[in-house]
Design a protein around this motif. Structure first.
Motif, PDB file in Angstrom:
ATOM      1  N   PHE A 185     -29.163  10.929  21.038  1.00 22.93           N
ATOM      2  CA  PHE A 185     -28.574  10.771  19.914  1.00 22.93           C
ATOM      3  C   PHE A 185     -28.224   9.445  19.512  1.00 22.93           C
ATOM      4  CE2 PHE A 185     -27.033  14.848  21.346  1.00 22.93           C
ATOM      5  CZ  PHE A 185     -27.403  15.577  20.215  1.00 22.93           C
ATOM      6  N   THR A 186     -28.256   8.688  18.296  1.00 20.53           N
ATOM      7  CA  THR A 186     -28.062   7.539  17.963  1.00 20.53           C
ATOM      8  C   THR A 186     -26.682   7.231  18.146  1.00 20.53           C
ATOM      9  OG1 THR A 186     -28.068   8.019  15.703  1.00 20.53           O
ATOM     10  CG2 THR A 186     -30.346   7.284  16.724  1.00 20.53           C
ATOM     11  N   HIS A 187     -25.658   8.072  17.906  1.00 18.25           N
ATOM     12  CA  HIS A 187     -24.322   7.567  17.722  1.00 18.25           C
ATOM     13  C   HIS A 187     -23.491   8.592  18.905  1.00 18.25           C
ATOM     14  CE1 HIS A 187     -20.442   7.320  15.670  1.00 18.25           C
ATOM     15  NE2 HIS A 187     -20.969   6.088  15.290  1.00 18.25           N
ATOM     16  N   LYS A 188     -22.510   7.980  19.233  1.00 16.15           N
ATOM     17  CA  LYS A 188     -21.548   8.616  20.117  1.00 16.15           C
ATOM     18  C   LYS A 188     -20.912   9.871  19.748  1.00 16.15           C
ATOM     19  CE  LYS A 188     -17.982   7.490  23.441  1.00 16.15           C
ATOM     20  NZ  LYS A 188     -16.941   6.576  23.923  1.00 16.15           N
ATOM     21  N   GLY A 189     -20.524   9.618  18.384  1.00 13.20           N
ATOM     22  CA  GLY A 189     -19.754  10.798  17.699  1.00 13.20           C
ATOM     23  C   GLY A 189     -20.788  12.418  17.468  1.00 13.20           C
ATOM     24  N   SER A 190     -21.898  11.862  17.311  1.00 24.22           N
ATOM     25  CA  SER A 190     -23.021  12.915  17.039  1.00 24.22           C
ATOM     26  C   SER A 190     -23.187  13.627  18.457  1.00 24.22           C
ATOM     27  CB  SER A 190     -24.300  12.300  16.883  1.00 24.22           C
ATOM     28  OG  SER A 190     -24.181  11.852  15.643  1.00 24.22           O
ATOM     29  N   LEU A 191     -23.041  12.951  19.807  1.00 23.06           N
ATOM     30  CA  LEU A 191     -23.046  13.613  20.834  1.00 23.06           C
ATOM     31  C   LEU A 191     -21.911  14.410  21.102  1.00 23.06           C
ATOM     32  CD1 LEU A 191     -24.235  14.053  23.648  1.00 23.06           C
ATOM     33  CD2 LEU A 191     -23.137  12.037  24.511  1.00 23.06           C
ATOM     34  N   LYS A 192     -20.754  14.040  20.708  1.00 20.99           N
ATOM     35  CA  LYS A 192     -19.433  14.744  20.687  1.00 20.99           C
ATOM     36  C   LYS A 192     -19.493  15.905  20.033  1.00 20.99           C
ATOM     37  CE  LYS A 192     -14.520  14.037  20.330  1.00 20.99           C
ATOM     38  NZ  LYS A 192     -13.554  13.062  19.744  1.00 20.99           N
ATOM     39  N   VAL A 193     -19.892  15.982  18.916  1.00 17.98           N
ATOM     40  CA  VAL A 193     -20.106  17.057  18.159  1.00 17.98           C
ATOM     41  C   VAL A 193     -21.154  17.981  18.681  1.00 17.98           C
ATOM     42  CG1 VAL A 193     -20.843  18.065  15.957  1.00 17.98           C
ATOM     43  CG2 VAL A 193     -19.811  15.989  16.000  1.00 17.98           C
ATOM     44  N   HIS A 194     -22.359  17.490  19.234  1.00 15.26           N
ATOM     45  CA  HIS A 194     -23.405  18.239  19.888  1.00 15.26           C
ATOM     46  C   HIS A 194     -22.843  19.094  21.058  1.00 15.26           C
ATOM     47  CE1 HIS A 194     -27.172  19.391  21.864  1.00 15.26           C
ATOM     48  NE2 HIS A 194     -26.422  18.790  23.169  1.00 15.26           N
ATOM     49  N   MET A 195     -21.825  18.406  21.700  1.00 19.90           N
ATOM     50  CA  MET A 195     -21.561  19.121  23.064  1.00 19.90           C
ATOM     51  C   MET A 195     -20.698  20.370  22.649  1.00 19.90           C
ATOM     52  SD  MET A 195     -22.451  17.319  25.684  1.00 19.90           S
ATOM     53  CE  MET A 195     -21.396  18.467  26.950  1.00 19.90           C
ATOM     54  N   ARG A 196     -20.287  20.562  21.499  1.00 19.74           N
ATOM     55  CA  ARG A 196     -19.724  21.937  21.184  1.00 19.74           C
ATOM     56  C   ARG A 196     -20.494  23.074  20.953  1.00 19.74           C
ATOM     57  NH1 ARG A 196     -16.355  18.526  16.211  1.00 19.74           N
ATOM     58  NH2 ARG A 196     -15.034  17.717  17.574  1.00 19.74           N
ATOM     59  N   ILE A 197     -21.782  22.774  21.107  1.00 22.96           N
ATOM     60  CA  ILE A 197     -22.764  23.873  21.280  1.00 22.96           C
ATOM     61  C   ILE A 197     -22.792  24.358  22.467  1.00 22.96           C
ATOM     62  CG2 ILE A 197     -25.347  24.354  21.222  1.00 22.96           C
ATOM     63  CD1 ILE A 197     -25.817  22.183  19.237  1.00 22.96           C
ATOM     64  N   HIS A 198     -22.774  23.600  23.500  1.00 25.70           N
ATOM     65  CA  HIS A 198     -22.643  24.160  24.910  1.00 25.70           C
ATOM     66  C   HIS A 198     -21.245  24.500  25.224  1.00 25.70           C
ATOM     67  CE1 HIS A 198     -26.390  22.098  25.506  1.00 25.70           C
ATOM     68  NE2 HIS A 198     -25.993  21.051  25.324  1.00 25.70           N
ATOM     69  N   THR A 199     -20.117  23.927  24.751  1.00 27.75           N
ATOM     70  CA  THR A 199     -18.756  24.572  25.075  1.00 27.75           C
ATOM     71  C   THR A 199     -18.240  25.495  24.056  1.00 27.75           C
ATOM     72  OG1 THR A 199     -17.863  22.770  23.342  1.00 27.75           O
ATOM     73  CG2 THR A 199     -18.145  22.064  25.883  1.00 27.75           C
ATOM     74  N   GLY A 200     -18.987  25.651  22.962  1.00 25.71           N
ATOM     75  CA  GLY A 200     -18.586  26.812  22.032  1.00 25.71           C
ATOM     76  C   GLY A 200     -17.446  26.410  21.194  1.00 25.71           C
ATOM     77  N   GLU A 201     -16.865  25.144  21.395  1.00 20.94           N
ATOM     78  CA  GLU A 201     -15.590  24.703  20.705  1.00 20.94           C
ATOM     79  C   GLU A 201     -15.782  24.535  19.168  1.00 20.94           C
ATOM     80  OE1 GLU A 201     -12.555  20.957  20.630  1.00 20.94           O
ATOM     81  OE2 GLU A 201     -14.648  20.816  21.564  1.00 20.94           O
ATOM     82  N   LYS A 202     -14.731  25.277  18.513  1.00 24.47           N
ATOM     83  CA  LYS A 202     -14.826  25.212  17.038  1.00 24.47           C
ATOM     84  C   LYS A 202     -13.510  24.743  16.544  1.00 24.47           C
ATOM     85  CE  LYS A 202     -18.927  28.227  16.189  1.00 24.47           C
ATOM     86  NZ  LYS A 202     -19.328  29.340  15.445  1.00 24.47           N
ATOM     87  N   PRO A 203     -13.167  23.360  16.645  1.00 23.96           N
ATOM     88  CA  PRO A 203     -11.839  23.246  16.270  1.00 23.96           C
ATOM     89  C   PRO A 203     -11.392  23.117  14.950  1.00 23.96           C
ATOM     90  CG  PRO A 203     -13.054  21.048  16.800  1.00 23.96           C
ATOM     91  CD  PRO A 203     -14.072  22.249  16.781  1.00 23.96           C
ATOM     92  N   HIS A 204     -12.121  23.047  13.867  1.00 16.60           N
ATOM     93  CA  HIS A 204     -11.846  23.069  12.401  1.00 16.60           C
ATOM     94  C   HIS A 204     -11.754  24.519  11.962  1.00 16.60           C
ATOM     95  CE1 HIS A 204     -12.435  18.972  13.052  1.00 16.60           C
ATOM     96  NE2 HIS A 204     -13.451  19.140  13.436  1.00 16.60           N
TER      97      HIS A 204
END
Length: 450
Positions: A185-204
């Motif tokens: 990813f070009t942006h750190k924030g995009s990687l952080k959001v992408h990681m939720r695919i693996h963790t299954g985290e949905k904080p919102h």
């Protein structure tokens, strides 16, 4: 500057003046005649010259003193700056987090991080900010100002940071890589959001219906389903759109732009996400799996819709007839039954179709394609739903049960028509003679008379 000596001779007086500061010898020779009057006059001139020289010397001393003072101040300032750079003069330290500052004012501003103070308020929308710079950037949302422009493609941004991130699109720089799947990813924030695919985290989470999202922007867009808000309007057709990104995609229906092309089959798409999903038709990837029955899907939205089979939820309801649907798209297509809208036309026969999916199925009439085949008897169908209904012939399943008499039906449509027996309703009317019927099949048979 001073007079070093005066040497008298018979014919003349020689005066030598030395400038000590510049270390230059200045020689002036005054020729004096022995006439008394002229001698006195010349001597007076010499005294005045000597006095002027001494005054000049005093001025030069004062000037040198002032220069020396300024040099001292400059050296002091320079040493302070060097100290600031090296961190040796950070006198003001935050007692809460230990961060140090070279000026008390900077410490005061920093303390707002801990106190939550937001002294700068937008006069238009009332939103408050910790720093005046943040307010300045926020105001561009109201003014539409985008001062940072990409020199390669001309796209403009309200913040310099957004331009910096955008430039990585041109440089192909993707510095942030997922350690689990290798995607970059070009942006750190995009990687952080992408990681939720693996963790299954949905904080919102939506407070109204409980649906959760991995990204805050998706929750904001989702909330417009409940509020009905559509703040973005297409300038060409006047259609109101719920999201800015959706408006950009919608504009491609006017321009015909399809910037995302599949490298394997050449098919193009208006949206990057559509291409990503399409690629799974080549790879066979189905990353979204139902935890209850194990069924997998290529799209997360399909999994969400599928889960409603288990929960029985039908959140999309027609305001005209009350019929509910598990998927919003089905409601949109259904509404065309009331409006009579048929925006999709067949290129072969010119028939108008209410839905894009229905047009795709209709095209199989011309191509003869029947991609859905029963594994038990070999019968093929043009539509997946028809195969699903057909399978109930083999299984004997009748999932649609009448709550009044207990009769079961293989199709939901059959149950709805059956309910007309109990209600006495006759919703199917002949357009030519006005006769009404309980069942659609009865109307079809009647129409053959005409």
């Amino acid at each position: 500057m001073k007079i070093e000596f005066i040497k008298e001779e018979t014919e003349d007086i020689e005066i030598i003046i030395k400038d000590e500061t510049e270390d230059i010898m200045i020689e002036e020779t005054c020729r004096v005649k022995h006439e008394d009057t002229e001698e006195q006059t010349d001597l007076m001139a010499l005294k005045e010259a000597s006095h002027e020289v001494n005054e000049r010397e005093e001025e030069n001393k004062h000037h040198d003193f002032m220069i020396g003072e300024r040099l001292t101040e400059a050296k002091k300032c320079s040493s302070q700056k060097r100290a600031q750079k090296t961190g040796t003069k950070s006198h003001f330290t935050c007692q809460q987090c230990g961060k140090s500052f070279d000026q008390h004012r900077n410490l005061q501003v920093h303390m707002r991080v801990h106190t939550g103070e937001k002294p700068y308020t937008c006069q238009q929308c009332g939103k408050s900010f910790t720093f005046t710079g943040n307010l300045k950037v926020h105001m561009r949302a109201h003014t539409g100002e985008k001062p940072h422009t990409c020199k390669q493609c001309g796209k403009s941004f309200s913040q310099k940071g957004n331009l910096k991130v955008h430039m990585k699109v041109h440089t192909q720089e993707k510095a942030y890589t997922c350690q689990q799947c290798g995607q970059s990813f070009t942006h750190k924030g995009s990687l952080k959001v992408h990681m939720r695919i693996h963790t299954g985290e949905k904080p919102h989470t939506c407070k109204q219906c409980g649906q959760s999202f991995s990204q805050k922007g998706n929750l904001i867009a989702h909330m417009r389903i409940h509020t009905g808000e559509s703040p973005f309007t297409c300038q060409q057709c006047g259609k109101s759109i719920s999201g800015k990104g959706n408006l950009e995609i919608h504009m491609r229906t006017h321009t015909g732009e399809k910037p995302f092309t599949c490298q394997q089959c050449g098919q193009s798409f208006t949206h990057k996400g559509s291409l990503k999903v399409h690629l799974r038709s080549h790879t066979g990837e189905k990353p979204h799996t139902c935890k209850q029955c194990g069924k997998s899907f290529s799209q997360n939205v399909c999994l969400i819709a599928h889960m409603r089979i288990h929960t029985g939820e039908k959140p999309f309801t027609c305001q005209e007839c009350g019929q509910s649907f598990t998927v919003k798209g089905n409601l949109i297509v259904h509404m065309r039954n009331h409006t009579g809208e048929s925006p999709f036309a067949c290129e072969h026969c010119g028939k108008s179709i209410s839905g894009k999916g229905n047009l795709k199925v209709h095209m199989r009439i011309h191509t003869g394609e029947k991609p859905f085949t029963c594994q038990q008897c070999g019968e093929s169908f043009t539509h997946k739903g028809n195969l699903k209904v057909h399978m109930r012939v083999h299984t004997g399943e009748k999932p649609y049960i009448c709550t009044l008499c207990g009769n079961g039906f293989k199709r939901e449509q059959n149950l709805r028509e059956h309910m007309n027996i109990h209600t006495g309703e006759k919703p199917f009317t002949c357009g030519q003679c006005g006769k009404s019927f309980r069942f659609k099949g009865q109307l079809k048979c009647h129409m053959r008379i005409h």
